[in-house]
Write an enzyme that holds these catalytic residues in place. Structure first.
Site, mmCIF file in Angstrom:
data_model
loop_
_atom_site.group_PDB
_atom_site.id
_atom_site.type_symbol
_atom_site.label_atom_id
_atom_site.label_comp_id
_atom_site.label_asym_id
_atom_site.label_seq_id
_atom_site.Cartn_x
_atom_site.Cartn_y
_atom_site.Cartn_z
ATOM 1 N N ASP A 12 0.896 -1.241 -0.065
ATOM 2 C CA ASP A 12 -0.004 -0.137 0.029
ATOM 3 C C ASP A 12 0.830 1.312 0.096
ATOM 4 O O ASP A 12 2.112 1.190 0.490
ATOM 5 C CB ASP A 12 -0.786 -0.005 1.091
ATOM 6 C CG ASP A 12 -1.638 1.189 1.360
ATOM 7 O OD1 ASP A 12 -2.324 1.701 0.615
ATOM 8 O OD2 ASP A 12 -1.571 2.063 2.458
ATOM 9 N N ASP A 14 -0.172 5.252 0.755
ATOM 10 C CA ASP A 14 -0.420 6.100 1.750
ATOM 11 C C ASP A 14 -0.556 5.483 3.012
ATOM 12 O O ASP A 14 -1.335 4.673 3.499
ATOM 13 C CB ASP A 14 -1.574 6.831 1.376
ATOM 14 C CG ASP A 14 -1.350 7.662 0.001
ATOM 15 O OD1 ASP A 14 -0.438 8.481 -0.186
ATOM 16 O OD2 ASP A 14 -2.271 7.068 -0.986
ATOM 17 N N ASN A 55 -5.264 2.505 -3.858
ATOM 18 C CA ASN A 55 -6.480 3.067 -4.190
ATOM 19 C C ASN A 55 -6.358 4.675 -4.604
ATOM 20 O O ASN A 55 -5.733 5.348 -3.689
ATOM 21 C CB ASN A 55 -7.944 3.048 -3.269
ATOM 22 C CG ASN A 55 -8.266 1.540 -3.161
ATOM 23 O OD1 ASN A 55 -7.925 0.848 -4.034
ATOM 24 N ND2 ASN A 55 -8.898 1.218 -2.168
ATOM 25 N N CYS A 108 -15.736 -1.492 -9.301
ATOM 26 C CA CYS A 108 -14.883 -2.068 -10.081
ATOM 27 C C CYS A 108 -14.341 -3.343 -9.276
ATOM 28 O O CYS A 108 -14.457 -3.527 -8.337
ATOM 29 C CB CYS A 108 -13.647 -1.132 -10.805
ATOM 30 S SG CYS A 108 -12.698 -0.509 -9.106
#
Length: 194
Positions: A12, A14, A55, A108
């Site tokens: 990931d 952030d 994301n 999605c």
């Protein structure tokens, strides 16, 4: 095409690799968190390749254009490169079901906690998911990694995610207090085959 045999650590962005600045696409605000460079160097020596899985709902919400993520990736590659670390891939989901930019407003398969980006990276680069890891700072990261078939580490320095319910796909293989500890856990499991 042979059996995938490469091992990766999916990361990931952030709050795991860099300081978490909400909806940031400004390269000047990107800085590696303490222990990340050292941890990645140790993992690199063990033969792991690295992929960012992130994301980026700011695109769907109109906070920045998708093209801005190229500069974000470039800055991250630059910071890691200065520390002798290569990033093999940078995968992002620009979508959000409650976005304001129509082209990106949708459900999605690539938005974590779904595993679409990990699976795409694995197929593209010949990665064995069962021999790989997902490291993140929230349970959506853990769920994406578990759904993809990876082992998972939740880096929860502030102990916020530990208070939440860990069950099913949202149960991490391990919990670490720092990225350095996460790297050590991964390396120790590699040698213990657990």
């Amino acid at each position: 095409m042979g059996i995938p045999n490469k091992r990766a650590v999916f990361l990931d962005k952030d709050g795991t690799l860099i300081r978490d600045v909400p909806y940031n696409a400004d390269p000047n605000k990107i800085e590696l968190l303490t222990g990340v460079a050292d941890g990645l160097r140790l993992l690199s020596l063990q033969g792991f390749s690295f992929f960012v899985i992130t994301n980026q709902a700011g695109v769907a919400k109109g906070y920045f254009r998708e093209e801005a993520l190229r500069d974000v990736e470039h800055k991250l590659q630059q910071l890691l490169g200065q520390n002798g670390i290569a990033l093999t891939g940078f995968y992002y989901c620009p979508h959000h079901p409650e976005g304001t930019v129509q082209a990106y407003t949708k459900r999605c398969h690539c938005r974590k906690p779904l595993p679409g980006l990990l699976i795409e990276a694995a197929l593209t680069h010949g990665i064995s998911l069962r021999d790989s890891w997902m490291v993140g700072d929230i349970l959506d990261d853990v769920e994406a990694g578990n759904r993809a078939g990876c082992k998972t580490v939740l880096v929860d320095e502030l102990r916020r995610e530990r208070q939440k319910e860990h069950n099913g796909y949202r149960n991490p293989s391990f919990i670490a207090d720092s990225f350095s500890e996460a790297a050590s856990l991964i390396i120790s499991r590699k040698f213990n085959h657990k």
